[in-house]
Design a protein around this motif. Structure first.
Motif, mmCIF file in Angstrom:
data_model
loop_
_atom_site.group_PDB
_atom_site.id
_atom_site.type_symbol
_atom_site.label_atom_id
_atom_site.label_comp_id
_atom_site.label_asym_id
_atom_site.label_seq_id
_atom_site.Cartn_x
_atom_site.Cartn_y
_atom_site.Cartn_z
ATOM 1 N N CYS A 1 0.871 -1.165 0.000
ATOM 2 C CA CYS A 1 0.000 0.000 0.000
ATOM 3 C C CYS A 1 0.910 1.218 0.000
ATOM 4 C CB CYS A 1 -0.890 0.003 1.239
ATOM 5 S SG CYS A 1 -1.968 1.451 1.401
ATOM 6 N N GLN B 1 1.274 5.156 0.096
ATOM 7 C CA GLN B 1 0.465 6.296 0.510
ATOM 8 C C GLN B 1 0.986 7.597 -0.098
ATOM 9 O OE1 GLN B 1 -0.413 6.331 4.777
ATOM 10 N NE2 GLN B 1 0.355 4.226 4.862
ATOM 11 N N TYR C 1 -3.872 6.559 -2.111
ATOM 12 C CA TYR C 1 -2.975 5.412 -2.049
ATOM 13 C C TYR C 1 -3.062 4.614 -3.350
ATOM 14 C CZ TYR C 1 -7.067 2.420 -1.534
ATOM 15 O OH TYR C 1 -8.251 1.755 -1.775
ATOM 16 N N TRP D 1 -2.483 0.424 -4.500
ATOM 17 C CA TRP D 1 -2.423 -0.916 -3.923
ATOM 18 C C TRP D 1 -2.072 -1.918 -5.029
ATOM 19 C CZ3 TRP D 1 -2.085 -4.143 0.027
ATOM 20 C CH2 TRP D 1 -2.470 -5.473 -0.141
ATOM 21 N N CYS E 1 -5.265 0.158 4.730
ATOM 22 C CA CYS E 1 -4.773 0.813 3.526
ATOM 23 C C CYS E 1 -5.867 1.681 2.910
ATOM 24 C CB CYS E 1 -4.293 -0.230 2.524
ATOM 25 S SG CYS E 1 -3.798 0.447 0.920
ATOM 26 N N VAL F 1 -6.717 5.295 4.268
ATOM 27 C CA VAL F 1 -5.776 6.421 4.313
ATOM 28 C C VAL F 1 -6.157 7.552 3.368
ATOM 29 C CG1 VAL F 1 -3.891 4.889 4.967
ATOM 30 C CG2 VAL F 1 -4.188 5.501 2.569
ATOM 31 N N ALA G 1 -0.454 -0.325 6.805
ATOM 32 C CA ALA G 1 -0.683 0.404 5.558
ATOM 33 C C ALA G 1 0.601 0.593 4.768
ATOM 34 C CB ALA G 1 -1.364 1.739 5.828
ATOM 35 N N THR G 2 1.456 -0.440 4.784
ATOM 36 C CA THR G 2 2.701 -0.375 4.011
ATOM 37 C C THR G 2 2.898 -1.701 3.276
ATOM 38 O OG1 THR G 2 3.602 1.131 5.685
ATOM 39 C CG2 THR G 2 5.147 0.246 4.099
#
Length: 424
Positions: A135, A137, A142, A144, A178, A181, A217-218
């Motif tokens: 994900c 940002q 974002y 994906w 994710c 954000v 979220a990474t």
């Protein structure tokens, strides 16, 4: 341009370093993203900007053409380049045009929809066999998708088996941490480009912090529709292709011509790889601005306000900073400023190496510009307050017009010293 509300606010992914306590700017040094640049050298005499673009040389093997044009959906101030990706070790390749050149992020991101079935890119896996996804940002959203391996060629330079992000909203299931954000940028239309080429000052897009711990979220390991946040070794992370070229691998120069009017339909420049490695990429009289090795930022002082987390970011469509000296446009253009007439401002950029540089710039009325120049892609007067905090000054694409802007990569030796730094 369709109307004033067609100014899509697209900003570079340096947000990982600036707005989130996450990846530490992607730096291999592993510093905390809470670090800010030093302001201890504010008394250093300023130096005027003199290193401007005067002509467009013929493209060399270490260069690629860059165009600011109407693009995918007609968003101004977006520099595009073509990138060729191949199944590693084969001649099964695809060239993708209108990939955004972004000095504010690190790593190549392309859409699955742009890759034919004949160009099969192997899935990146970690040592435990987890299939990696990411994900990524941005300030306002974002991307994906899975992490894949590809041979990447830009101009005459090639990086073999490079980890890239293949953006695909249908890959597995987007984790909730994710998707929460911001806006989804998972199609060319919503991203306003066919991909992003992140060529900033770091080698990987998360760096040591993602090695040390799983950061929400990474990065994720996915099995079926279940994706679990996990730590990822640096060599498996999505990578800036430049340090993985065989030559000309210590940085880059984005060269765009000066814009002498309020707007132009398009301009063409070039992206040159290497700093001081060939006859066409010398540092010359450029001023070297040291940036934080942990998050890539420096300090800007404008009208008495100090912005300690400043960036040079070709992936931003304007200059973005918060100030009470300029009125914000009425909705739907309220991402930008709308002074009654074009306003000249000045600022001092302060590097962590003690070098200060004075910069003058103009801010126009974004609503009037969008109405007057409705078909033009080049808008050098755009500035606004959108998506930044009081500590951030985002020197977006208007800063690049008429300058050779260098990005020296961390830990790489150059004539201006070891990166990371920016120069112009």
């Amino acid at each position: 341009m369709r109307s004033s509300d067609s100014f899509l606010k697209l900003l570079g992914a340096a947000v990982l370093a600036l707005l989130l306590a996450a990846c530490g700017g992607g730096g291999g040094g592993g510093g905390s993203s809470s670090a800010t640049t030093s302001n201890s050298n504010a008394s250093t005499p300023t130096q005027p900007v003199t290193n401007t673009v005067t002509s467009a040389p013929v493209l060399a093997a270490n260069a690629a053409a860059v165009t600011v044009d109407w693009g995918v959906i007609g968003v101004p101030n977006m520099p595009f380049v073509s990138v060729t990706v191949c199944t590693p070790g084969t001649t099964q390749c695809q060239t993708i045009d209108h990939v955004l050149v972004d000095t504010g992020s690190w790593g190549l991101r392309l859409f699955a929809s742009q890759l034919p079935a004949s160009v099969a890119l192997p899935q990146q896996q970690d040592a435990a066999g987890n299939q990696l996804a990411e994900c990524m940002q941005f300030f306002d959203g974002y991307t994906w998708g899975s992490v894949r391996l590809a041979d990447v060629q830009i101009g005459g330079e090639k990086a073999a088996s490079l980890p890239i992000q293949v953006i695909d909203p249908n890959y597995s299931a987007v984790p909730s941490d994710c998707s929460s954000v911001g806006a989804s940028r998972n199609t060319p239309t919503t991203l306003a480009a066919n991909g992003v080429l992140g060529i900033g000052v770091f080698k990987h897009d998360c760096g040591a912090n993602c090695v040390q711990q799983a950061i929400p979220a990474t990065y994720y390991g996915c099995a079926g529709t279940t994706c679990t946040s996990l730590a990822v070794a640096e060599n498996l992370q999505v990578a800036n292709p430049i340090p993985y070229f065989a030559t000309d691998n210590n940085g880059s120069i984005l060269m765009l011509p000066a814009v002498t009017s309020n707007s132009e339909a398009s301009v063409t420049g070039q992206l040159v790889f290497g700093i001081g490695t060939q006859s066409n990429n010398g540092l010359g009289s450029a001023q070297v601005i040291g940036v934080s090795p942990s998050n890539g930022t420096f300090t800007t002082v404008e009208n008495g306000t100090t912005y300690t987390r400043s960036i040079v970011d070709s992936g931003s469509t304007g200059l973005f900073f918060q100030t009470g000296a300029l009125p914000t446009c009425a909705s739907p253009s309220n991402s930008y400023y709308c002074p009654a007439s074009t306003t000249q401002l000045s600022a001092v950029i302060e590097g962590v190496n003690g070098i200060n540089s004075s910069v003058s710039f103009n801010v126009g009325n974004a609503t009037s510009l969008s109405q007057t120049y409705s078909g033009n892609a080049v808008m050098p007067l755009l500035a606004g307050p959108a998506f930044v905090t009081s500590t951030i000054f985002d020197w977006g694409l208007p800063f690049f017009y008429g300058r050779n802007v260098y990005a020296a990569i961390e830990q790489q030796a150059t004539p201006g010293g070891t990166g990371p730094y920016v120069a112009y």
